[in-house]
Write a protein that holds these residues in place. Structure first.
Motif, short mmCIF file in Angstrom:
data_model
loop_
_atom_site.label_atom_id
_atom_site.label_comp_id
_atom_site.label_asym_id
_atom_site.label_seq_id
_atom_site.Cartn_x
_atom_site.Cartn_y
_atom_site.Cartn_z
N MET A 44 47.51 26.84 23.93
CA MET A 44 46.67 27.95 24.40
C MET A 44 45.73 28.41 23.29
SD MET A 44 47.73 31.74 25.84
CE MET A 44 48.17 32.40 24.22
N ALA A 45 44.47 28.53 23.60
CA ALA A 45 43.48 28.97 22.62
C ALA A 45 43.15 30.44 22.84
CB ALA A 45 42.22 28.13 22.74
N THR A 46 42.69 31.07 21.78
CA THR A 46 42.18 32.45 21.88
C THR A 46 40.67 32.40 21.71
OG1 THR A 46 44.23 33.39 20.98
CG2 THR A 46 42.24 34.76 20.90
N VAL A 47 39.96 32.93 22.69
CA VAL A 47 38.50 32.88 22.70
C VAL A 47 37.96 34.31 22.81
CG1 VAL A 47 36.45 31.98 23.86
CG2 VAL A 47 38.56 30.63 23.84
N ALA A 48 37.08 34.68 21.89
CA ALA A 48 36.43 35.99 21.92
C ALA A 48 35.04 35.83 22.53
CB ALA A 48 36.33 36.56 20.51
N ILE A 49 34.70 36.72 23.47
CA ILE A 49 33.45 36.59 24.19
C ILE A 49 32.66 37.88 24.12
CG2 ILE A 49 32.35 36.08 26.40
CD1 ILE A 49 34.78 34.49 27.20
N ALA A 50 31.42 37.80 23.66
CA ALA A 50 30.46 38.91 23.73
C ALA A 50 29.52 38.63 24.90
CB ALA A 50 29.67 39.01 22.43
N VAL A 87 41.34 33.82 15.88
CA VAL A 87 40.57 33.42 17.06
C VAL A 87 40.10 31.98 16.88
CG1 VAL A 87 38.39 33.81 18.30
CG2 VAL A 87 39.86 35.74 17.71
N ASP A 88 40.24 31.18 17.93
CA ASP A 88 39.86 29.77 17.85
C ASP A 88 38.38 29.54 18.09
OD1 ASP A 88 42.62 28.46 17.63
OD2 ASP A 88 42.85 29.74 19.41
N ALA A 89 37.78 30.34 18.98
CA ALA A 89 36.37 30.15 19.31
C ALA A 89 35.76 31.49 19.70
CB ALA A 89 36.21 29.16 20.46
N ALA A 90 34.46 31.64 19.41
CA ALA A 90 33.71 32.81 19.83
C ALA A 90 32.55 32.34 20.69
CB ALA A 90 33.22 33.60 18.63
N VAL A 91 32.24 33.12 21.72
CA VAL A 91 31.14 32.79 22.62
C VAL A 91 30.24 34.01 22.72
CG1 VAL A 91 30.48 32.09 24.95
CG2 VAL A 91 32.63 31.25 23.96
N ASN A 92 28.96 33.80 22.51
CA ASN A 92 27.99 34.89 22.57
C ASN A 92 27.04 34.67 23.73
OD1 ASN A 92 26.23 37.01 22.06
ND2 ASN A 92 25.11 35.90 20.47
N ALA A 98 30.41 37.70 11.36
CA ALA A 98 31.83 37.98 11.53
C ALA A 98 32.62 36.69 11.72
CB ALA A 98 32.05 38.92 12.72
N VAL A 99 32.08 35.77 12.50
CA VAL A 99 32.71 34.47 12.72
C VAL A 99 32.87 33.73 11.38
CG1 VAL A 99 32.22 32.16 13.62
CG2 VAL A 99 32.09 34.15 15.14
#
Length: 300
Positions: A1-7, A59-64, A97-98
């Motif tokens: 399971m991955a953790t993904v942060a999304i803006a 966090v594994d990935a960030a999406v903007n 931040a990433v």
């Protein structure tokens, strides 16, 4: 399971991506501008640069996906500035931040407007920057990811086309007109419309998150771009409505100004070369398939 942060998780694409990630048992952290209401929301204020980078540790990935809709209103000087501010400032803050938190990948929204009006020329990810406000906006938007790129983060610049969705987006404006038999080509109809279905947009974003071979500019468009005239015909066929009308280019320019020139009467014959090289398989390969799907989904 991955953790993904999304803006930008409340928009059409962002909300669909949140749903898709959670449906496949990934953890989603929504980056919001208000006080967080639960442990899966992170506060930020990109206007002032306020964001605790430590919140992204692990966090594994960030999406903007931040950005005001370019077609929301006529392009005044103030609105064009808001288009820039809503994209570039959040990208700079999140990218920094990433980089600080050591997140492995940043998927950053961009647009095929980067290529300007390509006419009949095919534009893959190696095509040069075009001319015009949108091209400059996309260039500066992408450049704002520099902190992450310099830190060695895998950055995907998601140059998205026109997203076809059962609800919301461009079709929410066009469908009522076409349903009344008022659909027609815009100007000459020869300008290309680099479409992609919302389903493929979200699936391709997931693919980009989890496939390390994707980095840099990536066209998020269907494999077979069509002209406005071809799109109009396909839309009429999907709704079983006539499409004999013509909206003159001068009328669009009078009504919508600069946006009509760049956003409606110009276009990009963009193809998803990077996605296809990486092995992504489209669910909807033609605009007819995509329109048949989205219109039948609405009706059901």
């Amino acid at each position: 399971m991955a953790t993904v942060a999304i803006a930008g998780s409340s928009g059409l694409i962002g909300a669909s991506l949140v749903y898709a990630l959670r449906a496949t048992d990934h953890r989603v952290l929504r980056i919001v501008r208000r006080a967080p209401s639960n442990s899966e929301e992170l506060f930020w204020n990109p206007d002032t640069g306020e964001f605790d980078a430590s919140a992204l540790r692990g966090v594994d990935a960030a999406v903007n996906m931040c950005g005001v809709n370019v077609g929301a209103k006529r392009w005044s000087g103030a609105f064009k500035q808001s288009l820039r501010d809503s994209r570039i400032d959040p990208t700079e803050v999140l990218s920094a931040a990433v980089a600080e938190a050591g997140v492995g990948v940043l998927i950053n929204a961009s647009a095929v407007g980067y290529y300007g009006d390509t006419g009949n020329r095919i534009a893959d990810e190696t095509a040069p920057q075009g001319r015009g406000f949108l091209a400059q906006l996309c260039r500066d938007w992408e450049a704002a990811t520099a902190p992450a790129q310099h830190a060695g983060v895998r950055v995907v610049l998601a140059r998205t086309g026109l997203v076809l969705s059962p609800r919301g987006g461009m079709l929410s404006r066009l469908r009522p007109l076409f349903s009344l038999g008022l659909g027609g080509r815009l100007g000459s109809g020869r300008q290309y419309m680099p479409w992609i279905s919302l389903e493929d947009q979200v699936r391709a974003l997931l693919y980009a998150i989890f496939h390390d071979e994707l980095a840099g500019p990536v066209n998020f468009t269907g494999p077979a771009p069509v002209t406005n005239s071809e799109f109009t015909t396909a839309m009429g066929r999907a709704l079983n409505r006539p499409t004999a009308l013509l909206v003159p280019g001068f009328a669009l320019k009078t009504l919508l100004g600069e946006f009509a020139e760049e956003g409606l009467l110009g276009g990009q014959r963009a193809i998803p070369a990077a996605l296809e090289r990486a092995g992504y398989e489209f669910r909807h390969n033609t605009v007819g398939e995509a329109l048949a799907y989205v219109t039948s989904t609405v009706e059901s």
